[in-house]
Design an enzyme around this catalytic site. Sequence first.
Site, PDB file in Angstrom:
ATOM      1  N   HIS A 257       0.904  -0.005   1.143  1.00 10.77           N
ATOM      2  CA  HIS A 257       1.010   1.206   0.313  1.00 10.77           C
ATOM      3  C   HIS A 257       2.094   1.020  -0.724  1.00 10.77           C
ATOM      4  O   HIS A 257       3.083   0.331  -0.478  1.00 10.77           O
ATOM      5  CB  HIS A 257       1.328   2.431   1.183  1.00 10.77           C
ATOM      6  CG  HIS A 257       1.046   3.710   0.489  1.00 10.77           C
ATOM      7  ND1 HIS A 257       1.961   4.342  -0.311  1.00 10.77           N
ATOM      8  CD2 HIS A 257      -0.086   4.446   0.441  1.00 10.77           C
ATOM      9  CE1 HIS A 257       1.402   5.433  -0.815  1.00 10.77           C
ATOM     10  NE2 HIS A 257       0.168   5.518  -0.384  1.00 10.77           N
ATOM     11  N   GLU A 315      -6.376   5.236   4.499  1.00 10.89           N
ATOM     12  CA  GLU A 315      -7.790   4.853   4.468  1.00 10.89           C
ATOM     13  C   GLU A 315      -8.256   4.214   5.774  1.00 10.89           C
ATOM     14  O   GLU A 315      -9.443   4.224   6.077  1.00 10.89           O
ATOM     15  CB  GLU A 315      -8.048   3.877   3.314  1.00 10.89           C
ATOM     16  CG  GLU A 315      -7.561   4.325   1.957  1.00 10.89           C
ATOM     17  CD  GLU A 315      -8.309   5.520   1.416  1.00 10.89           C
ATOM     18  OE1 GLU A 315      -8.877   6.281   2.212  1.00 10.89           O
ATOM     19  OE2 GLU A 315      -8.307   5.699   0.201  1.00 10.89           O
TER      20      GLU A 315
END
Length: 373
Positions: A257, A315
């Site tokens: 991320h 996700e």
Amino acid sequence: MQTEIKTQIKEGLEGVLVTATALSEVDGGGGHLTIAGYPVEVATRDQRFEALCAQLWSAALNETIEPHEVEKCLGKQRAWAATQLGRMGEAVYAADGMDALRTSVSFVDVSGLAPWEACARLVASTAVFSAAWFSKKTGKPLLAPSPKLPHAADYLRLALGQDQLTPALENGINAYLVCISDHGLNASTFTARVIASTASDPVSSVVGAIGALKGPLHGGAPGPVLDMLEAIGRPENAISWLESQLAEGKRIMGMGHRIYRVRDPRASALESAVENLEKAGLHTKNLALAREVERTAREVLKKRHPNRSLEANVEFYTAVLLDALGLHRSQFSPTFAVGRMAGWTAHYLEQRRTGRLIRPDSIYNGKRFNIKA
Ligand code: COA
């Protein structure tokens, strides 16, 4: 000179503060996310989607909008959106789900509506259009929206083409939409704010955001995460599969991320939502495998990037949850847009009320021809 200038450039705008927002806060070091005042794990567990929309839009407009008004309006707007389906031609139905959404949402007419009602129309239309796209694509009859149902439940009902949902399914989809409703200045939200900053309309703002969300580095990752889990198939295959991906220079979807340096708190919130489905007796076939793949991916990535923490992002468990709810992988990114529309529209409102034209600068490094004018 060139090197000096280059060090001034923040290619991905990391760490560049461009605005203040009352909508959400991402604490990347601590691994915390606050949405409209609530920790994401609390909101995901306890909040209804319409209450969250009410809080986001209230914060953006600095006025009070009641959740029951939002619930009523979303129901009315879903019914309105269903009347617009005739305008979605063959080209829309032939397209990929995100392209279909980008095109169909661009037809939404919000003229004459109060600002937050325009937002509700966009949220409702995204849900109905996304469900209609999948029904048409798969040849299933499309159910009519049920305006009295909660928004999340009605969306899943339409998206699955299944009239009755169990409370576990209703809670699961609500948890997902709340969890991903807003997330600081991510790429699609920033896109929405850039468009809003030009004093453009809310429809243009969210259509741009849909385009940004589609990319695999942003909201396009959950389908590939499910592909990965299926390709791995069994926990003992994880290490060789992951290492061969990395050897080919590919990224592991659902890991890493830009902001979080620890596990994305939304991964934990969504993992809990999958556990709740399991407790309610639903078959969540990928949960155990996903946990093992996550553990192995973390180790493999740690070896390659010892100085960079690459953990599961939102996700990863989005794929597991949406699959367990019965959605097809082609519906994953559009379902992300259904929830994130709450945040995009709130950022539109906030940018219009408090913001300034967003216009950064660049350094020219192209040719210069010495031609006299
Ligand atoms: N798999 C393998 N390597 C990864 C990786 C991943 N998922 N994420 C980052 N890396 C590597 C990069 O290749 C880079 O390596 P290098 O220094 O040798 O070039 C290093 O880690 C630093 O990555 P960087 O590109 O600076 O990270 P970023 O902040 O730009 O990227 C993401 C953030 C999310 C785009 C990135 O982690 C990624 O591509 N993840 C996979 C896609 C995904 O899950 N997207 C959904 C995001 S919510």
